[in-house]
Write an enzyme that holds these catalytic residues in place. Sequence first.
Site, mmCIF file in Angstrom:
data_model
loop_
_atom_site.group_PDB
_atom_site.id
_atom_site.type_symbol
_atom_site.label_atom_id
_atom_site.label_comp_id
_atom_site.label_asym_id
_atom_site.label_seq_id
_atom_site.Cartn_x
_atom_site.Cartn_y
_atom_site.Cartn_z
ATOM 1 N N HIS A 38 -2.317 -0.280 -8.274
ATOM 2 C CA HIS A 38 -2.465 -0.398 -6.817
ATOM 3 C C HIS A 38 -3.955 -0.329 -6.467
ATOM 4 O O HIS A 38 -4.710 0.413 -7.102
ATOM 5 C CB HIS A 38 -1.687 0.727 -6.119
ATOM 6 C CG HIS A 38 -1.625 0.536 -4.638
ATOM 7 N ND1 HIS A 38 -2.670 0.862 -3.811
ATOM 8 C CD2 HIS A 38 -0.663 0.016 -3.850
ATOM 9 C CE1 HIS A 38 -2.346 0.546 -2.569
ATOM 10 N NE2 HIS A 38 -1.125 0.033 -2.564
ATOM 11 N N ASN B 197 6.331 1.765 -0.674
ATOM 12 C CA ASN B 197 5.358 2.603 -1.382
ATOM 13 C C ASN B 197 4.968 3.711 -0.402
ATOM 14 O O ASN B 197 4.234 3.476 0.544
ATOM 15 C CB ASN B 197 4.138 1.746 -1.759
ATOM 16 C CG ASN B 197 2.982 2.574 -2.294
ATOM 17 O OD1 ASN B 197 3.145 3.754 -2.618
ATOM 18 N ND2 ASN B 197 1.814 1.951 -2.379
ATOM 19 N N TRP B 198 5.498 4.903 -0.638
ATOM 20 C CA TRP B 198 5.302 5.990 0.327
ATOM 21 C C TRP B 198 3.923 6.624 0.216
ATOM 22 O O TRP B 198 3.572 7.490 1.031
ATOM 23 C CB TRP B 198 6.388 7.056 0.153
ATOM 24 C CG TRP B 198 7.786 6.574 0.483
ATOM 25 C CD1 TRP B 198 8.152 5.309 0.884
ATOM 26 C CD2 TRP B 198 8.996 7.331 0.447
ATOM 27 N NE1 TRP B 198 9.514 5.250 1.091
ATOM 28 C CE2 TRP B 198 10.058 6.475 0.834
ATOM 29 C CE3 TRP B 198 9.288 8.660 0.124
ATOM 30 C CZ2 TRP B 198 11.386 6.903 0.904
ATOM 31 C CZ3 TRP B 198 10.618 9.094 0.201
ATOM 32 C CH2 TRP B 198 11.646 8.219 0.588
ATOM 33 N N LYS B 199 3.177 6.265 -0.815
ATOM 34 C CA LYS B 199 1.828 6.818 -1.021
ATOM 35 C C LYS B 199 1.854 8.347 -0.970
ATOM 36 O O LYS B 199 2.852 8.950 -1.341
ATOM 37 C CB LYS B 199 0.840 6.218 -0.013
ATOM 38 C CG LYS B 199 0.905 4.688 -0.009
ATOM 39 C CD LYS B 199 -0.217 4.042 0.724
ATOM 40 C CE LYS B 199 -0.053 2.522 0.681
ATOM 41 N NZ LYS B 199 -1.143 1.809 1.307
ATOM 42 N N GLY C 63 -3.061 -1.354 5.024
ATOM 43 C CA GLY C 63 -3.194 -0.246 5.968
ATOM 44 C C GLY C 63 -4.138 -0.523 7.125
ATOM 45 O O GLY C 63 -4.528 0.389 7.852
ATOM 46 N N GLU D 197 -1.769 -8.133 -3.074
ATOM 47 C CA GLU D 197 -2.128 -7.299 -1.936
ATOM 48 C C GLU D 197 -3.627 -7.398 -1.666
ATOM 49 O O GLU D 197 -4.422 -6.684 -2.284
ATOM 50 C CB GLU D 197 -1.779 -5.838 -2.237
ATOM 51 C CG GLU D 197 -0.323 -5.595 -2.503
ATOM 52 C CD GLU D 197 0.059 -4.142 -2.232
ATOM 53 O OE1 GLU D 197 0.957 -3.922 -1.425
ATOM 54 O OE2 GLU D 197 -0.574 -3.241 -2.808
ATOM 55 N N GLY E 160 3.708 -0.322 2.666
ATOM 56 C CA GLY E 160 3.251 1.055 2.809
ATOM 57 C C GLY E 160 3.738 1.646 4.119
ATOM 58 O O GLY E 160 4.855 2.154 4.223
ATOM 59 N N GLY E 161 2.920 1.539 5.148
ATOM 60 C CA GLY E 161 3.180 2.168 6.446
ATOM 61 C C GLY E 161 4.593 1.959 6.980
ATOM 62 O O GLY E 161 5.270 2.917 7.382
ATOM 63 N N GLU F 10 -5.544 1.155 -4.267
ATOM 64 C CA GLU F 10 -6.070 2.506 -3.981
ATOM 65 C C GLU F 10 -6.386 3.238 -5.281
ATOM 66 O O GLU F 10 -7.331 4.027 -5.347
ATOM 67 C CB GLU F 10 -5.067 3.284 -3.112
ATOM 68 C CG GLU F 10 -5.103 2.779 -1.671
ATOM 69 C CD GLU F 10 -3.789 2.889 -0.922
ATOM 70 O OE1 GLU F 10 -2.887 3.620 -1.375
ATOM 71 O OE2 GLU F 10 -3.656 2.222 0.119
ATOM 72 N N SER G 41 -0.009 -4.567 5.280
ATOM 73 C CA SER G 41 0.386 -4.530 6.690
ATOM 74 C C SER G 41 1.634 -5.346 7.004
ATOM 75 O O SER G 41 1.723 -5.974 8.060
ATOM 76 C CB SER G 41 -0.789 -4.964 7.584
ATOM 77 O OG SER G 41 -1.883 -4.082 7.415
HETATM 78 P P1 PGA Z 1 0.528 -1.161 4.055
HETATM 79 O O1 PGA Z 1 0.365 -0.814 2.480
HETATM 80 O O2 PGA Z 1 1.867 -1.833 4.200
HETATM 81 O O3 PGA Z 1 0.467 0.157 4.746
HETATM 82 O O4 PGA Z 1 -0.591 -2.069 4.402
HETATM 83 C C1 PGA Z 1 0.779 -1.722 1.498
HETATM 84 C C2 PGA Z 1 0.504 -1.156 0.130
HETATM 85 O O5 PGA Z 1 -0.507 -0.484 -0.047
HETATM 86 O O6 PGA Z 1 1.283 -1.385 -0.814
#
Ligand code: PGA
Length: 261
Positions: free
Chosen positions: A99, A9-11, A177, A171, A238-239, A101, A217
């Site tokens: 998600h 997930n590149w956000k 993050g 999640e 994500g990251g 966010e 994470s």
């Molecule tokens: P993260 O994000 O791996 O940077 O913690 C995961 C996500 O939001 O799907």
Amino acid sequence: MRKPIIAGNWKLNKTVEESIALVEDIKVKIMDFDKDQIPTVIVSPVFTSLKSVADILEHGQGIYLGAQDCYWEDSGAFTGEVSVPMLKDICVTYIIAGHSERRQYFGETDEAVNLKAKAILAHGLIPIICCGETLGQREAGQTDEVVKNQVTVDLKDLAEEQIAKSVIAYEPVWAIGTGKTCESREANRVIKLIRDTVAEISSRDAADKIRILYGGSVKPSTIEEQMSQSDIDGALVGGASLKAEDFVQLIKGTMLIRTSK
Ligand code: PGA
């Protein structure tokens, strides 16, 4: 056996040029991986990069295209939104819905997630439905109740076969993050609870088929332990999905565990 998934997930990251560079890099690095062992690999760039990335993937490298969100209506006066048929038109296969966010910053509710899941499945695409508790909810001992309620509303009125082909990502919000990973056995416990909830609201068969990922994470150093758990079918990342090297390590880690399981 459920096929594992590694989904990036590149956000809100990367221009078109940067997106192309990243996906080209991943493609080259996984080119020689055993096709029978490799997990389902998904990349989810921002909307503006989707078509350019789709054009590269068209020639079939076993990488699927994901979108980070969608709207549930096909078309109409909904300024700023993008619909499922529009995403399907450019070869998107998976769409993330709910998600944390989007829930936290854009007020997305479980009812909206349910409408999105229905629209995604109605058009033959696959939703990646996200759920998970906040730190406050975990500390108040509400994790199980929160996650159960989310999943129950998110999957409401979906047919058994639709649920079976869907993907859920557990999640915990406090792990996203932050560098704080949820301990693997605890993540597995909650994921088992999600699977049992699916069995209750749908069927045991759907529960056995639905793929449930862990997210929060995830890093190359954690993936093998996570994948060795009974109910964790992969990761939403994500990251660590923004660097080809790390993302490919996650794919490799998943393959190592699957072959030794
Ligand atoms: P993260 O994000 O791996 O940077 O913690 C995961 C996500 O939001 O799907």
